[in-house]
Structures are given as structure tokens and as C-alpha cells.
Motif scaffolding. Structure first.
Motif, PDB file in Angstrom:
ATOM      1  N   GLU A  57       0.860  -1.181   0.000  1.00 21.60           N
ATOM      2  CA  GLU A  57       0.000   0.000   0.000  1.00 21.60           C
ATOM      3  C   GLU A  57       0.896   1.230   0.000  1.00 21.60           C
ATOM      4  O   GLU A  57       2.097   1.129   0.231  1.00 21.60           O
ATOM      5  CB  GLU A  57      -0.954   0.006   1.185  1.00 21.60           C
ATOM      6  N   SER A  65      -4.387   7.687  -1.206  1.00 20.02           N
ATOM      7  CA  SER A  65      -3.821   6.440  -0.706  1.00 20.02           C
ATOM      8  C   SER A  65      -4.152   5.305  -1.662  1.00 20.02           C
ATOM      9  O   SER A  65      -5.253   5.235  -2.195  1.00 20.02           O
ATOM     10  CB  SER A  65      -4.359   6.127   0.692  1.00 20.02           C
ATOM     11  N   HIS A  67      -4.835   1.579  -1.707  1.00 19.18           N
ATOM     12  CA  HIS A  67      -5.281   0.603  -0.724  1.00 19.18           C
ATOM     13  C   HIS A  67      -4.515  -0.713  -0.836  1.00 19.18           C
ATOM     14  O   HIS A  67      -3.998  -1.053  -1.892  1.00 19.18           O
ATOM     15  CB  HIS A  67      -6.769   0.285  -0.914  1.00 19.18           C
ATOM     16  N   THR A  71      -7.982  -4.509   1.410  1.00 19.03           N
ATOM     17  CA  THR A  71      -8.994  -3.455   1.346  1.00 19.03           C
ATOM     18  C   THR A  71      -9.709  -3.476   0.005  1.00 19.03           C
ATOM     19  O   THR A  71     -10.931  -3.308  -0.056  1.00 19.03           O
ATOM     20  CB  THR A  71      -8.344  -2.080   1.599  1.00 19.03           C
TER      21      THR A  71
END
Length: 137
Positions: A57, A65, A67, A71
């Protein structure tokens, strides 16, 4: 680099991680297993698989961001593939600092939701995952 012509190169991803600017969590055996599970779950775009074999990540300087595979799988279970008119189905793989989902389509293009919800209308923000990472430094 056109999305249809070239795919993400793991050597480029490693060099991108080394250049700094982004906070990167490197891939581990555990994150590789999560990537394998994601591949088994859904037709994950190949560039995303390449990315996850190098990093688990990341947080980009602008607050976006990328993931983790875990996620992405959870978001797939919740929302499924994103339907973007005229585009191959896409998976949510990242988000902006204010919660706008970013999705990578099978064509390799990156799309961003117009609202802070995972579903709805998307706008093209990069022609490739590499372009997305480069322009977010």
C-alpha cells in the motif's frame, strides 16, 4: 505511455518507491497471499497485480492512498466492479484524502469518483497506473 500499448513494469514500480515522495509499505509474503486471493476473487487489472507484487500500500504526497489488496477485496465485496460507461469494469484501488474513490479499469486507465461515495459518476484522471502515480508525487 499509453494504457493500451504498455503495462506497468515492476522495475519501474521499484524505482518509483526508491525515489521517495510517497510513503510506501513494501510487499510481504502476507500481502502476496492477499493479492493472490484478490486475483482468485475478481478479474483484477494486470497493472494492479504488478503493483501489489512490489508494494502492499502507499500514501501519496497529495494525501491519496493506494489501498492494500485486502482493502480492495473488501471494497469489491461491498460495491462490486465499478461500471463506467464505455469502459471495461473497474476496481476501486485508491482514494483521495477527502474520500473520492479511484478505480483502475481493465484497460489500465484510472478513474476518480465525482463524489465521496464509491458509486456514481467517474472522471478519467490518468491514462495508466504509472501516470497516476507519477502525477501524484
Amino acid at each position: 505511455m499509453g494504457a493500451a500499448e504498455e503495462r506497468l513494469d515492476p522495475r519501474w514500480v521499484r524505482a518509483w518507491c526508491e525515489r521517495g515522495g510517497a510513503t510506501v509499505v513494501r510487499a510481504t509474503d502476507e500481502s502476496h497471499r492477499a493479492t493472490d486471493a484478490l486475483v482468485d476473487l475478481t478479474p483484477i487489472p494486470s497493472d494492479l497485480t504488478t503493483l501489489y507484487w512490489v508494494l502492499a500500500e502507499a500514501r501519496l504526497p497529495d494525501g491519496r492512498s493506494v489501498h492494500s489488496a485486502v482493502t480492495v477485496a473488501a471494497l469489491f465485496h461491498e460495491y462490486g466492479e465499478m461500471e463506467i460507461p464505455g469502459e471495461q469494469p473497474a476496481l476501486i484501488f485508491a482514494a483521495t484524502a477527502d474520500g473520492h474513490a479511484c478505480a483502475l479499469s481493465g484497460s489500465g486507465r484510472v478513474w476518480q469518483a465525482r463524489s465521496p461515495y464509491a458509486t456514481g459518476q467517474f472522471d478519467l484522471v490518468a491514462n495508466s497506473l504509472q501516470e497516476f502515480l507519477e502525477t501524484r508525487r
